[in-house]
Design a protein around this motif. Structure first.
Motif, PDB file in Angstrom:
ATOM      1  N   ASN A   9      -4.864   5.394 -17.170  1.00 44.18           N
ATOM      2  CA  ASN A   9      -3.653   4.585 -16.652  1.00 44.18           C
ATOM      3  C   ASN A   9      -2.744   5.163 -16.545  1.00 44.18           C
ATOM      4  N   MET A  10      -1.686   4.254 -15.282  1.00 43.69           N
ATOM      5  CA  MET A  10      -0.740   4.243 -15.207  1.00 43.69           C
ATOM      6  C   MET A  10       0.479   3.194 -15.330  1.00 43.69           C
ATOM      7  N   LEU A  11       1.837   3.713 -16.175  1.00 41.75           N
ATOM      8  CA  LEU A  11       2.715   3.300 -15.100  1.00 41.75           C
ATOM      9  C   LEU A  11       3.710   2.988 -14.016  1.00 41.75           C
ATOM     10  N   ILE A  12       4.238   2.159 -13.215  1.00 40.80           N
ATOM     11  CA  ILE A  12       4.647   2.395 -11.965  1.00 40.80           C
ATOM     12  C   ILE A  12       6.349   2.038 -12.024  1.00 40.80           C
ATOM     13  N   GLU A  13       7.261   2.722 -12.080  1.00 39.49           N
ATOM     14  CA  GLU A  13       8.827   1.769 -11.800  1.00 39.49           C
ATOM     15  C   GLU A  13       9.248   2.781 -11.033  1.00 39.49           C
ATOM     16  N   SER A  14      10.199   1.031 -10.411  1.00 35.59           N
ATOM     17  CA  SER A  14      11.048   1.121  -9.113  1.00 35.59           C
ATOM     18  C   SER A  14      11.680  -0.414  -9.057  1.00 35.59           C
ATOM     19  N   LEU A  15      12.430  -0.028  -8.100  1.00 34.72           N
ATOM     20  CA  LEU A  15      13.308  -1.124  -7.794  1.00 34.72           C
ATOM     21  C   LEU A  15      12.315  -2.279  -6.559  1.00 34.72           C
ATOM     22  N   PRO A  16      12.669  -3.473  -6.626  1.00 36.02           N
ATOM     23  CA  PRO A  16      11.932  -4.336  -6.227  1.00 36.02           C
ATOM     24  C   PRO A  16      11.330  -3.799  -4.801  1.00 36.02           C
ATOM     25  N   GLY A  17      10.485  -4.712  -4.499  1.00 36.24           N
ATOM     26  CA  GLY A  17      10.275  -4.739  -2.890  1.00 36.24           C
ATOM     27  C   GLY A  17       9.668  -2.966  -2.869  1.00 36.24           C
ATOM     28  N   LEU A  18       9.473  -1.877  -3.627  1.00 39.15           N
ATOM     29  CA  LEU A  18       8.433  -1.159  -3.407  1.00 39.15           C
ATOM     30  C   LEU A  18       7.614  -0.521  -2.790  1.00 39.15           C
ATOM     31  N   ALA A  19       6.749  -1.250  -2.734  1.00 32.58           N
ATOM     32  CA  ALA A  19       5.255  -1.686  -1.911  1.00 32.58           C
ATOM     33  C   ALA A  19       4.216  -0.973  -4.081  1.00 32.58           C
ATOM     34  N   LYS A  20       5.243  -1.572  -4.909  1.00 34.35           N
ATOM     35  CA  LYS A  20       3.805  -1.414  -6.123  1.00 34.35           C
ATOM     36  C   LYS A  20       2.665  -2.309  -5.776  1.00 34.35           C
ATOM     37  N   THR A  21       2.986  -3.542  -5.645  1.00 38.22           N
ATOM     38  CA  THR A  21       2.126  -4.373  -5.318  1.00 38.22           C
ATOM     39  C   THR A  21       1.193  -4.487  -4.218  1.00 38.22           C
ATOM     40  N   ARG A  22       2.045  -3.966  -3.081  1.00 41.77           N
ATOM     41  CA  ARG A  22       0.976  -3.994  -2.305  1.00 41.77           C
ATOM     42  C   ARG A  22      -0.555  -2.428  -2.481  1.00 41.77           C
ATOM     43  N   ALA A  23       0.535  -1.582  -2.578  1.00 43.77           N
ATOM     44  CA  ALA A  23      -0.215  -0.219  -3.128  1.00 43.77           C
ATOM     45  C   ALA A  23      -1.380  -0.899  -3.815  1.00 43.77           C
ATOM     46  N   VAL A  24      -1.577  -1.186  -5.347  1.00 46.03           N
ATOM     47  CA  VAL A  24      -2.496  -1.530  -5.801  1.00 46.03           C
ATOM     48  C   VAL A  24      -3.574  -2.719  -5.042  1.00 46.03           C
ATOM     49  N   LYS A  25      -3.437  -3.620  -4.104  1.00 48.09           N
ATOM     50  CA  LYS A  25      -3.859  -4.371  -3.437  1.00 48.09           C
ATOM     51  C   LYS A  25      -4.862  -3.723  -2.187  1.00 48.09           C
ATOM     52  N   THR A  26      -4.288  -2.173  -2.090  1.00 49.03           N
ATOM     53  CA  THR A  26      -4.573  -1.586  -1.157  1.00 49.03           C
ATOM     54  C   THR A  26      -5.524  -1.043  -1.621  1.00 49.03           C
ATOM     55  N   LEU A  27      -5.882  -0.579  -2.834  1.00 47.71           N
ATOM     56  CA  LEU A  27      -6.341   0.333  -3.526  1.00 47.71           C
ATOM     57  C   LEU A  27      -7.403  -0.365  -3.894  1.00 47.71           C
ATOM     58  N   ALA A  28      -7.521  -1.666  -3.960  1.00 45.28           N
ATOM     59  CA  ALA A  28      -8.628  -2.810  -4.371  1.00 45.28           C
ATOM     60  C   ALA A  28      -8.960  -2.621  -3.643  1.00 45.28           C
ATOM     61  N   LYS A  29      -8.878  -2.929  -2.379  1.00 46.95           N
ATOM     62  CA  LYS A  29      -9.267  -3.990  -0.809  1.00 46.95           C
ATOM     63  C   LYS A  29     -10.668  -2.124  -0.228  1.00 46.95           C
ATOM     64  N   ASN A  30      -9.812  -1.312  -0.244  1.00 41.17           N
ATOM     65  CA  ASN A  30     -10.900  -0.071   0.263  1.00 41.17           C
ATOM     66  C   ASN A  30     -12.133   0.171  -0.945  1.00 41.17           C
ATOM     67  N   LEU A  31     -12.080   0.370  -2.179  1.00 41.06           N
ATOM     68  CA  LEU A  31     -11.814   0.570  -3.064  1.00 41.06           C
ATOM     69  C   LEU A  31     -13.701  -0.314  -3.831  1.00 41.06           C
ATOM     70  N   ALA A  32     -13.832  -1.463  -2.735  1.00 41.80           N
ATOM     71  CA  ALA A  32     -14.693  -1.985  -3.369  1.00 41.80           C
ATOM     72  C   ALA A  32     -14.509  -2.586  -4.740  1.00 41.80           C
ATOM     73  N   ALA A  33     -13.272  -2.490  -4.855  1.00 39.58           N
ATOM     74  CA  ALA A  33     -12.502  -2.682  -6.608  1.00 39.58           C
ATOM     75  C   ALA A  33     -12.463  -4.599  -7.278  1.00 39.58           C
ATOM     76  N   ASP A  34     -12.935  -4.751  -8.844  1.00 38.83           N
ATOM     77  CA  ASP A  34     -12.194  -5.490  -8.736  1.00 38.83           C
ATOM     78  C   ASP A  34     -10.967  -5.753  -9.056  1.00 38.83           C
ATOM     79  N   LEU A  35      -9.899  -6.852  -9.098  1.00 43.14           N
ATOM     80  CA  LEU A  35      -8.181  -6.749  -8.910  1.00 43.14           C
ATOM     81  C   LEU A  35      -8.357  -7.459  -9.971  1.00 43.14           C
ATOM     82  N   SER A  36      -7.393  -7.605 -10.447  1.00 43.73           N
ATOM     83  CA  SER A  36      -7.308  -8.610 -11.699  1.00 43.73           C
ATOM     84  C   SER A  36      -5.191  -8.603 -12.073  1.00 43.73           C
TER      85      SER A  36
END
Length: 342
Positions: free
Chosen positions: A56-83
């Motif tokens: 598991n991973m903890l991601i730390e950054s200021l707002p707006g640095l593509a944390k959520t976007r990166a996770v959504k893109t991973l799920a989209k390209n991996l045929a994985a369910d995302l919650s």
């Protein structure tokens, strides 16, 4: 060849077509994500390392640095369910794990378990430090044991399961710091920063391009199957770690526990060092790093490439270090400078 990187000669000389194919698939997945998440190469690599290392991973950054976007893109390209769970102070543990609800059936009223958002392949725990300790602890069993227990019954998580939690380091009001026990259950703690000026311009262009593609309904590439990740994990288990490479990992971890052996200032900087989970994280992530690099064995460079992400959240610094403005990354830099690789 040094014993530190020694490996059976047959393993070096033999070519494994299956391994080559699996690695190419994962590198293709990395490239796909990189096209959508600009300027965050380290985050993209770290997500793949965490996924392949089954952690598991903890991601730390200021707002707006593509944390959520990166996770959504991973799920989209991996045929994985995302919650995605947006953590808030009024969230309840059952909002994460699920709960038993009373329903009427043909046989009469009975309780049925309704699964919560934790039952997904990828779980984005957004702003995890905004939830109280009870909710944060609800993740512990799922993260460590890969199961959830509700009303005395145990429910298994999917074979492909990963929690990616995010937190904002600058907002402290209305937040609940994560307990050390929970931090230790994260395989990696990744810190990301702003992209450079050139990349910032590319991000603006990408956003305009994506808006245009939405209007044109552009076709997406077929996602990478989950089995590719499971097959890759099997290959990573076969990456060779020599006795001296293992000793290098142990020496680094022991330097965090007994920093006085290396004199000042390191001896005055660390109050509590890394647990054995730190050693296991270094071993697993270094093997993944070697596999991604196309190597059959772990070298000191592979260990150093992942040491900050594996240990920065496992160190408790002394008051003296904090007062001097010394952070965990600087402490780890000093350790890798002092600990000999062979």
């Amino acid at each position: 060849m040094s014993d530190l990187v020694a490996t059976p000669q047959a393993a070096v000389n033999s070519e494994n077509p299956k391994r080559s194919t699996a690695r190419e698939g994962l590198l293709d997945l990395k490239a796909r994500i990189g096209k959508s998440v600009l300027g965050q190469d380290h985050l993209v690599e770290s997500m793949l390392i965490g996924l392949l290392a089954n952690g598991n991973m903890l991601i730390e950054s200021l707002p707006g640095l593509a944390k959520t976007r990166a996770v959504k893109t991973l799920a989209k390209n991996l045929a994985a369910d995302l919650s995605r769970v947006q953590f808030t102070p009024d969230l309840l543990p059952s909002d994460v794990t699920g709960a038993e609800i009373y329903v009427q059936t043909e046989k009469g009223g009975q309780f049925q378990f309704q699964k919560g958002p934790i039952f997904a392949n990828l779980v984005l725990a957004d702003e995890i430090n905004r939830a109280p300790a009870k909710v944060q602890s609800a993740l512990l069993e799922a993260m460590e044991e890969r199961q959830v227990t509700v009303a005395g019954k145990t429910y298994k998580m999917p074979d492909l399961f990963m929690v990616l939690a995010t937190e904002n380091p600058i907002e402290q009001e209305g937040t609940y710091p994560l307990p050390e026990a929970q931090l230790d259950r994260f395989l990696m703690h990744v810190v990301i920063t702003y992209p450079d000026e050139a990349t910032e311009g590319e991000i603006i262009k990408l956003n305009r391009s994506e808006n245009a593609q939405k209007k044109e309904h552009a076709a997406d590439l077929a996602p990478v199957p989950q089995q590719a990740i499971l097959d890759a994990r099997g290959e990573i288990d076969g990456i060779f770690v020599s006795d001296l490479a293992q000793k290098y990992i142990v020496d680094i971890v022991y330097a965090t526990r007994f920093p006085g052996r290396y004199g000042d200032p390191l001896g005055k900087w660390i109050q509590v060092g890394a647990s054995p989970r730190g050693s296991l994280a270094l071993d697993r992530c270094a093997r993944v790093r070697a596999w991604l690099d196309g190597q059959e064995f772990v070298t000191p460079d592979h260990v150093r490439a992942v040491v900050h992400d594996c240990l920065r959240h496992r160190l408790i610094l002394s008051y003296e270090a904090i007062s001097q403005g010394v952070n965990a990354d600087q402490v780890i830099d000093k350790i890798t400078e002092l600990v000999a690789a062979a």
